[in-house]
Design an enzyme around this catalytic site. Structure first.
Site, PDB file in Angstrom:
ATOM      1  N   CYS A 150      -7.867  30.121  19.025  1.00  0.00           N
ATOM      2  CA  CYS A 150      -8.551  30.245  18.149  1.00  0.00           C
ATOM      3  C   CYS A 150      -8.247  31.263  17.189  1.00  0.00           C
ATOM      4  CB  CYS A 150     -10.614  29.598  17.565  1.00  0.00           C
ATOM      5  SG  CYS A 150     -10.862  31.001  18.610  1.00  0.00           S
ATOM      6  N   HIS A 189     -14.720  32.625  12.067  1.00  0.00           N
ATOM      7  CA  HIS A 189     -14.115  33.294  12.823  1.00  0.00           C
ATOM      8  C   HIS A 189     -13.135  34.607  11.284  1.00  0.00           C
ATOM      9  CE1 HIS A 189     -14.368  32.257  16.525  1.00  0.00           C
ATOM     10  NE2 HIS A 189     -13.438  32.313  16.270  1.00  0.00           N
TER      11      HIS A 189
END
Length: 334
Positions: free
Chosen positions: A126, A234
């Site tokens: 990710c 994130h």
């Protein structure tokens, strides 16, 4: 299309189902797979319930394609079996990413490398996905020389048990902790396990995967990965040194015209990306774009994305869409 989802009951698996509902893909039959203890449960998709099966049961039904998000050990065991049966696997674990015979794909960057012969396709980490979405278009203009990235990673990257830990800590309840320390009101400078080098596996993933995706085997990259008590996505603070000098307006224009990237960069209006706003969006957001005055040809910026979407499920579904659109899926049962 008859589509298998291996790991369908997990955080990413459920997000894949949500994205498939939103997509233009025609799913005639869903074949969700999970552990034996989940077999027999029902998942709601496309206005009906579908029965969760074991991985072996789903393999025996010979789907046309499979999305895997059940962890590295499951992928190592089962992806080759699906591939041998002619069923393409798009795998979200780290199991196949650095295999020299496996493509590591971010569709906006390198989907054109895929062929009908690719039966195991790796979905990148990710943190790597959102990073290369910004790095790649800038590299084409200015040439990447060195990249320093610090990540601020959502607990959802660890899974449902991490979310349960933080919620229990906030409520003052007893908790079956998955982190070595309290995560609520804290930052833990460790994502994944440490290697002998002192770097974590997560940090090395950012290094090696970025090089592979952009086909820059000698790119100088270093990373520090930090877990933060955030659910939405994130964030990354990135320092990029280029071979050539750049113009800030041109940087912003290039990124604005990059598919899948949204520029939020107006300090006077306090406009910049945040995980709270990136949550449940498929795009990568970039802002705080500014020159690093301490070093020539160097840029600072801030990148945010929903790690369960573009960082995992969205990217996998986009790979599947590309394969369908470009005739790379061969119907197994024809």
């Amino acid at each position: 299309m008859r589509l298998a989802i291996v790991g369908a009951t997990g955080l990413v698996g459920r997000k894949m189902l949500e994205l498939l509902e939103e997509s233009d893909l025609e799913i005639d039959e869903l074949l969700p797979a999970a552990s034996e203890k989940s077999a027999g449960h029902k998942l709601f998709f496309k206005n009906r319930d579908w029965t969760v099966r074991t991985v072996q049961q789903v393999l025996d039904l010979k789907p046309d394609a499979a999305l895997f998000s059940a962890g590295g050990s499951v992928s190592l065991e089962w992806a080759p079996k699906f591939a041998e049966a002619g069923i393409p696997v798009i795998d979200n674990s780290s199991a196949w990413r650095m295999n020299k015979n496996t493509k590591l794909v971010v569709p906006e960057i390198n989907a054109n490398e895929l062929t009908p012969d690719d039966k195991i396709i790796a979905n990148p980490n990710c943190s790597t996905i959102q990073l290369v979405m910004v790095l790649n278009p800038l590299h084409k203009l200015y040439g990447l020389k060195r990249v320093v990235v610090s990540t601020y990673q959502s607990i959802t990257g660890t899974g449902a048990k991490a979310v349960a830990q933080m919620e229990a800590e906030r409520n003052g309840d007893d908790v079956d902790a998955i982190y070595p320390y309290t995560i609520d009101k804290n930052c833990i400078p460790q994502c994944d396990v440490f290697a002998e080098s002192g770097y974590t596996k997560e940090e090395w993933k950012v290094v090696y995967e970025s090089r592979k995706i952009m086909n820059l085997p000698d790119l100088r990259v270093t990373a520090t990965a930090v877990r933060v008590p955030v659910v939405g996505g994130h964030s990354e603070s990135v320092n990029i040194e280029f071979e050539k000098d750049f113009d800030l307006d041109e940087v912003r224009n290039v990124l604005r015209n990059t598919p899948g990237v949204i520029v939020q960069d107006d300090p006077q209006k306090l406009e910049y990306p945040m995980p709270l706003n990136a949550h449940d969006h498929n795009e990568v957001f970039v802002g705080r774009i500014r020159r690093d005055f301490s070093n020539p040809n160097t840029l600072n910026l801030w990148i945010v994305a929903d790690n369960l979407r573009k960082g995992a499920a969205t990217n996998a579904v986009q790979i599947l869409q590309y394969m369908v659109k470009n005739g790379l899926l061969e119907t197994v049962n024809s």
